[in-house]
Design a protein around this motif. Structure first.
Motif, PDB file in Angstrom:
ATOM      1  N   THR A 198     -26.842 -19.173  49.911  1.00  0.00           N
ATOM      2  CA  THR A 198     -25.576 -18.867  50.588  1.00  0.00           C
ATOM      3  C   THR A 198     -24.463 -19.353  49.678  1.00  0.00           C
ATOM      4  N   ALA A 199     -23.343 -18.629  49.618  1.00  0.00           N
ATOM      5  CA  ALA A 199     -22.379 -18.956  48.573  1.00  0.00           C
ATOM      6  C   ALA A 199     -20.961 -18.557  48.913  1.00  0.00           C
ATOM      7  N   ALA A 200     -20.033 -19.170  48.162  1.00  0.00           N
ATOM      8  CA  ALA A 200     -18.626 -18.765  48.162  1.00  0.00           C
ATOM      9  C   ALA A 200     -18.131 -18.837  46.726  1.00  0.00           C
ATOM     10  N   ALA A 202     -14.452 -18.006  44.130  1.00  0.00           N
ATOM     11  CA  ALA A 202     -13.008 -17.774  44.158  1.00  0.00           C
ATOM     12  C   ALA A 202     -12.470 -17.750  42.735  1.00  0.00           C
ATOM     13  N   GLU A 211     -15.011 -14.928  38.823  1.00  0.00           N
ATOM     14  CA  GLU A 211     -14.706 -16.208  39.461  1.00  0.00           C
ATOM     15  C   GLU A 211     -14.495 -17.324  38.439  1.00  0.00           C
ATOM     16  N   ALA A 214     -17.128 -21.612  41.876  1.00  0.00           N
ATOM     17  CA  ALA A 214     -18.249 -21.130  42.691  1.00  0.00           C
ATOM     18  C   ALA A 214     -19.023 -22.313  43.250  1.00  0.00           C
ATOM     19  N   ALA A 216     -22.687 -22.888  45.853  1.00  0.00           N
ATOM     20  CA  ALA A 216     -23.772 -22.234  46.591  1.00  0.00           C
ATOM     21  C   ALA A 216     -24.805 -23.259  47.020  1.00  0.00           C
ATOM     22  N   TYR A 331     -23.670 -14.046  44.006  1.00  0.00           N
ATOM     23  CA  TYR A 331     -22.538 -13.127  44.071  1.00  0.00           C
ATOM     24  C   TYR A 331     -22.646 -12.214  45.299  1.00  0.00           C
ATOM     25  N   SER A 333     -24.177 -12.902  48.115  1.00  0.00           N
ATOM     26  CA  SER A 333     -23.903 -13.717  49.298  1.00  0.00           C
ATOM     27  C   SER A 333     -22.403 -13.938  49.477  1.00  0.00           C
ATOM     28  N   ALA A 334     -21.714 -14.210  48.362  1.00  0.00           N
ATOM     29  CA  ALA A 334     -20.266 -14.437  48.451  1.00  0.00           C
ATOM     30  C   ALA A 334     -19.541 -13.184  48.939  1.00  0.00           C
ATOM     31  N   ARG A 335     -20.007 -12.014  48.504  1.00  0.00           N
ATOM     32  CA  ARG A 335     -19.362 -10.765  48.934  1.00  0.00           C
ATOM     33  C   ARG A 335     -19.638 -10.456  50.411  1.00  0.00           C
ATOM     34  N   ARG A 337     -20.898 -12.631  52.732  1.00  0.00           N
ATOM     35  CA  ARG A 337     -20.743 -13.801  53.603  1.00  0.00           C
ATOM     36  C   ARG A 337     -21.971 -14.013  54.491  1.00  0.00           C
TER      37      ARG A 337
END
Length: 344
Positions: A198-200, A202, A211, A214, A216, A331, A333-335, A337
């Motif tokens: 799972t990730a975010a 920016a 990015e 990052a 995760a 990537y 997961s970040a897209r 969510r």
């Protein structure tokens, strides 16, 4: 004598030249860059022939092995061209910008019966080797948690002066794919396969497509949990840090130095190791220049020995593909969510 071709003429190719020159029984025969003056600069330093035509470079004789240091988005295409000439290939990380492209390289290498490796030189650094050995010997016990922190600084001109850094097509990503990938590789190499993330991500500071920040969480097949942080936006930049915890203790690496080896067994037997103190930020945390070519030389030496003996190199293309697949999942997961399975 192993005859090497240098594909690329940027900073990392300069490191490849210095690393190859440090090895006995190795000679640099040819250098390629689409800009002839750049190829000539490195070729003059190496006593080699300069080319600005890829096909002529790959046809140079004698030539046994090509070291690829071009922008990542070109790696697979250039590697396959070398493989089709019967040449072994050692590629700067990442192997390419997608796992699908790496799979194409793996298939081509199998057809051509040549070796393909990747420069994950951290795997051969002494304290990293010790950590891997302790884990394999079950000294750390049941895997519990692993974390990797890459909080580096890159000034604006690091991206602004480059035609490819931070650009998705050629760089494949940003801080995670370019800087954090070594640490992603070490986490999965030491703690086993990562099955989901799972990730975010920016872009907080730099004017780039990808990015610069990052984070995760990783779930390993063993059930252990991990965290990876990667950024090029932290001033002034700090040494990379790995923390690995099992049921029997914790190992901490800062930079390339094992600074804590807190194992239950060692405490019982009063075997506390004499470890180095915490280190200041290493050069890589502050600048993109690789000052010490010795780790790259270790990778080249290992690769040449692997080719000669028929064994797999320390990090072959199959191994190199694993970190790319994890980053692709991050990537994704970040897209979206949501949690993403690696390979999804």
């Amino acid at each position: 004598m192993t005859h090497i071709g240098i594909l690329g003429a940027g900073n990392i190719s300069d490191t490849h030249v210095r690393a190859a020159q440090a090895l006995a029984g190795v000679g640099i025969s040819a250098v390629y860059s689409p800009t002839l003056s750049n190829a000539q600069r490195l070729a003059d330093a190496a006593g080699a022939t300069a080319y600005d035509d890829l096909a002529r470079f790959l046809a140079h004789t004698p030539l046994d092995l090509v070291l690829i240091g071009s922008p990542p988005g070109l790696h697979a295409e250039q590697a396959i061209a070398a493989i089709e000439r019967g040449l072994h290939v050692l590629i700067e990380k990442p192997l390419d910008v997608s796992s699908a492209r790496v799979s194409a390289v793996i298939a081509a290498a199998a057809r051509g019966r040549v070796q393909v490796g990747v420069f994950f030189q951290d795997r051969l650094k002494p304290d990293i080797v010790r950590v891997k050995s302790l884990i394999e010997d079950q000294r750390l016990g049941k895997p519990v948690m692993a974390s990797g922190r890459v909080k580096w600084h890159r000034p604006p001109d690091y991206y602004g002066d480059s035609r490819w850094r931070g650009r998705t097509a050629l760089d494949g990503g940003g801080a995670l794919m370019s800087q954090g990938i070594h640490t992603v590789d070490l986490l999965q190499w030491m703690f086993g396969p990562v099955v989901s993330v799972t990730a975010a991500i920016a872009t907080r500071i730099h004017a780039i497509e990808s990015e610069d920040t990052a984070a995760a969480t990783l779930t390993f097949r063993s059930g252990a949990i991990g965290v990876i942080e990667a950024t090029t936006s932290v001033y002034p930049g700090y040494a990379r840090r790995l923390e690995l915890t099992g049921s029997e203790g914790t190992l901490i690496v800062e930079g390339d130095t094992l600074i804590a080896e807190d194992l239950r067994e060692a405490q019982r037997h009063s075997e506390a190791p004499d470890l180095a103190p915490s280190t200041p930020p290493d050069a890589a945390a502050v600048t993109a220049t690789v000052a010490d070519a010795e780790p790259h030389a270790r990778v080249i030496a290992d690769f040449i020995e692997a080719v000669g003996s028929g064994r797999a190199p320390m990090c072959d293309a199959h191994e190199g593909r694993k970190s790319i697949a994890i980053i692709e999942a991050i990537y994704h997961s970040a897209r979206t969510r949501r949690a993403v399975a690696v390979g999804e």
